[in-house]
Scaffold this active site. Structure first.
Site, PDB file in Angstrom:
ATOM      1  N   TYR A  72       0.816  -1.213   0.000  1.00 59.48           N
ATOM      2  CA  TYR A  72       0.000   0.000   0.000  1.00 59.48           C
ATOM      3  C   TYR A  72       0.853   1.267   0.000  1.00 59.48           C
ATOM      4  O   TYR A  72       0.418   2.308  -0.483  1.00 59.48           O
ATOM      5  CB  TYR A  72      -0.907   0.036   1.241  1.00 59.48           C
ATOM      6  CG  TYR A  72      -2.194  -0.738   1.095  1.00 59.48           C
ATOM      7  CD1 TYR A  72      -2.180  -2.117   0.918  1.00 59.48           C
ATOM      8  CD2 TYR A  72      -3.421  -0.097   1.171  1.00 59.48           C
ATOM      9  CE1 TYR A  72      -3.360  -2.829   0.815  1.00 59.48           C
ATOM     10  CE2 TYR A  72      -4.607  -0.804   1.073  1.00 59.48           C
ATOM     11  CZ  TYR A  72      -4.581  -2.160   0.889  1.00 59.48           C
ATOM     12  OH  TYR A  72      -5.736  -2.854   0.793  1.00 59.48           O
TER      13      TYR A  72
ATOM     14  N   LYS B 283       3.867 -15.268   3.438  1.00 57.71           N
ATOM     15  CA  LYS B 283       4.113 -16.075   2.236  1.00 57.71           C
ATOM     16  C   LYS B 283       5.620 -16.307   2.179  1.00 57.71           C
ATOM     17  O   LYS B 283       6.300 -15.961   1.202  1.00 57.71           O
ATOM     18  CB  LYS B 283       3.573 -15.320   0.996  1.00 57.71           C
ATOM     19  CG  LYS B 283       3.552 -16.129  -0.273  1.00 57.71           C
ATOM     20  CD  LYS B 283       2.526 -17.258  -0.286  1.00 57.71           C
ATOM     21  CE  LYS B 283       2.630 -18.071  -1.566  1.00 57.71           C
ATOM     22  NZ  LYS B 283       1.806 -19.296  -1.544  1.00 57.71           N
TER      23      LYS B 283
ATOM     24  N   ASP C 185      -2.222 -18.478   1.638  1.00 58.30           N
ATOM     25  CA  ASP C 185      -3.186 -19.290   0.881  1.00 58.30           C
ATOM     26  C   ASP C 185      -3.829 -20.343   1.787  1.00 58.30           C
ATOM     27  O   ASP C 185      -5.038 -20.575   1.738  1.00 58.30           O
ATOM     28  CB  ASP C 185      -2.540 -19.898  -0.382  1.00 58.30           C
ATOM     29  CG  ASP C 185      -1.210 -20.584  -0.129  1.00 58.30           C
ATOM     30  OD1 ASP C 185      -0.692 -20.509   1.011  1.00 58.30           O
ATOM     31  OD2 ASP C 185      -0.675 -21.202  -1.073  1.00 58.30           O
TER      32      ASP C 185
ATOM     33  N   ASP D  96      -6.095  -7.150   4.372  1.00 61.27           N
ATOM     34  CA  ASP D  96      -7.247  -6.593   3.656  1.00 61.27           C
ATOM     35  C   ASP D  96      -8.097  -7.727   3.099  1.00 61.27           C
ATOM     36  O   ASP D  96      -9.320  -7.761   3.266  1.00 61.27           O
ATOM     37  CB  ASP D  96      -6.744  -5.690   2.517  1.00 61.27           C
ATOM     38  CG  ASP D  96      -7.888  -5.107   1.713  1.00 61.27           C
ATOM     39  OD1 ASP D  96      -8.842  -4.608   2.338  1.00 61.27           O
ATOM     40  OD2 ASP D  96      -7.836  -5.170   0.472  1.00 61.27           O
TER      41      ASP D  96
ATOM     42  N   ASP E  16     -11.960  -9.356   4.735  1.00 57.75           N
ATOM     43  CA  ASP E  16     -13.249  -9.444   4.021  1.00 57.75           C
ATOM     44  C   ASP E  16     -13.783 -10.875   4.124  1.00 57.75           C
ATOM     45  O   ASP E  16     -14.975 -11.103   4.321  1.00 57.75           O
ATOM     46  CB  ASP E  16     -13.098  -9.084   2.533  1.00 57.75           C
ATOM     47  CG  ASP E  16     -13.414  -7.619   2.250  1.00 57.75           C
ATOM     48  OD1 ASP E  16     -13.186  -6.792   3.158  1.00 57.75           O
ATOM     49  OD2 ASP E  16     -13.880  -7.311   1.144  1.00 57.75           O
TER      50      ASP E  16
HETATM   51  C1  IPM Z   1     -10.397  -1.563   3.864  1.00 57.10           C
HETATM   52  C2  IPM Z   1     -10.615  -0.996   2.486  1.00 57.10           C
HETATM   53  C3  IPM Z   1      -9.470  -0.057   2.149  1.00 57.10           C
HETATM   54  C4  IPM Z   1      -8.185  -0.840   2.218  1.00 57.10           C
HETATM   55  C5  IPM Z   1      -9.608   0.689   0.813  1.00 57.10           C
HETATM   56  C6  IPM Z   1     -10.922   1.414   0.694  1.00 57.10           C
HETATM   57  C7  IPM Z   1      -8.459   1.616   0.572  1.00 57.10           C
HETATM   58  O1  IPM Z   1     -10.734  -2.032   1.554  1.00 57.10           O
HETATM   59  O2  IPM Z   1     -10.339  -0.771   4.825  1.00 57.10           O
HETATM   60  O3  IPM Z   1     -10.307  -2.780   4.011  1.00 57.10           O
HETATM   61  O4  IPM Z   1      -7.816  -1.508   1.235  1.00 57.10           O
HETATM   62  O5  IPM Z   1      -7.535  -0.814   3.257  1.00 57.10           O
HETATM   63 MN    MN Z   2     -10.769  -4.031   2.448  1.00 57.96          MN
END
Ligand code: IPM
Ligand code: MN
Length: 369
Positions: free
Chosen positions: A143, A191, A223, A247, A251
């Site tokens: 990032y 990794k 993975d 990240d 999710d």
């Molecule tokens: C998160 C989001 C952000 C990230 C984006 C919106 C920049 O996906 O907070 O998980 O990748 O960190």
């Molecule tokens: Mn995210």
């Protein structure tokens, strides 16, 4: 913490404003029920800031944030700016905010709420009992690594993944400290079979682990971790990982609970905490009053826990969320066929607020006896 706090509210784009509105009323009302005042001030970030101020993270937003006790963010991102290069997009506003505040450890808890088990994409017997915390490194890796950019004429592009021992060590300590007050297990995800940064990551985490003899440490490739999250999520307590892996895995961990809309996050490590739901701006449902505000409201609970250092106030909100779900109230994203009460964003916010304030009454009353 004194009995007065200043919180900068950055509602942002898409569903950000509607879910943030609910979370902020819960936050301020619960705080006052516990006898302290939270003063809030709204500022712009993301797409709306580009539109109104020509920058995704305007100078006045930055200054206000740096003078606050905590920052509360809704969501950033809007399809309107999808054509822009990464350094001009709304998302860069969020990355600049994170960098400016300096919090390097992003905590993303994910837990099986009994009332929602049937909304999980996983079978009940696999998901039941899941209670994990992802500690995501937030200021390093791909990032922020340089050099980054495009080759001439966009014939290619490149990013840099770089981690120093110091960056790894400080976030590892947050993971071990968190594990000490949980089930005392850290799974470090990397990794290391392919990446140098991951080898440094693994060595450093193993060294930090020596300071925490009561915490069990295991290493897992990313993975494999992604696979274990869906086949056996109960094996995890604290998952420690770098920025991009975190990240992606967060999710995945979030949606196991039934909806991305359920998950909260706190970023700690500096004097100014940053609180934001894990979900994005969901432009396709924005403005419809149907988004799930619970992840955002749960982020307000984290603000009370980590910035206001008021565990009772945080718990009052978290209990209220569970109560409302037990009572059968659901926003569209978590509604099942036999769901008893389908409610809007606003109704869900009000229901949680009422119960959280009632919980506060019970708790403050029991303090005085
Ligand atoms: C998160 C989001 C952000 C990230 C984006 C919106 C920049 O996906 O907070 O998980 O990748 O960190
Ligand atoms: Mn995210």
């Amino acid at each position: 913490m004194s009995n007065r706090m200043k919180v900068i509210v950055l509602a942002g784009d898409g569903i950000g404003p509607e879910v943030t509105r609910e979370a902020i009323s819960v936050l301020t009302e619960v705080a006052s029920a516990f006898g302290f005042e939270i003063e809030t001030e709204d500022h712009l970030i993301g797409g709306i800031a580009i539109r109104e101020k020509g920058s995704p993270f305007p100078e006045e937003t930055r200054n206000a944030c740096l003078e606050s006790d905590a920052v509360f963010l809704g969501a950033v991102g809007t399809p309107e700016f999808d054509h822009l290069p990464p350094h001009e997009r709304p998302e860069i506003g969020l990355l600049a905010l994170r960098k400016a505040l300096g919090g390097f450890a992003n905590l993303r808890p994910s837990k099986a709420v009994p009332a929602l088990i049937d909304s999980s994409p996983l079978r009940r017997e696999i998901f039941e009992g899941t209670d994990l915390l992802i500690v995501r490194e937030l200021l390093g890796g791909l990032y922020f690594g340089t050099p980054r950019g495009f080759e001439e004429n966009r014939t290619g592009g490149y990013n840099t993944m770089r981690y120093s021992v110091e960056e790894i060590e400080r976030v590892a300590r947050v993971a071990f400290e968190s594990a000490l007050v949980r089930r005392k297990k850290v799974t470090s995800v990397d990794k290391a079979n392919v990446l140098e940064t991951s080898q440094i990551w693994r060595e450093t985490v193993s060294r930090v682990a020596k300071d925490y003899p009561d915490v069990e440490l295991e290493h897992l490739f990313v993975d494999a971790c992604a696979m274990h999250l869906v086949t056996g999520p109960t094996q995890f307590d604290v998952i420690l990982t770098e920025n991009l892996f975190g990240d992606i895995l967060s999710d995945e961990a979030a949606v196991l609970t039934g909806s991305l809309g359920m998950l909260a996050s706190a970023t700690i490590g500096s004097n100014i905490g940053l609180y934001e739901p894990v979900h994005g701006s969901a432009p396709q449902i924005a403005g419809k009053n149907i988004a799930n505000p619970l992840g955002t409201i749960a982020s307000a609970a984290l603000l009370l826990r980590y910035s206001a250092k008021n565990e009772a106030a945080a718990a009052a909100i978290e209990d209220a969320i569970e109560t409302v779900l037990d009572e059968g109230y659901r926003t569209a994203d978590i509604a099942t066929e036999n769901c008893r009460q389908l409610v809007s964003t606003e109704e869900m916010g009000r229901l949680v607020c009422e119960r959280a304030v009632a919980n506060a009454g019970i708790k403050t009353a029991s303090h005085t006896v």
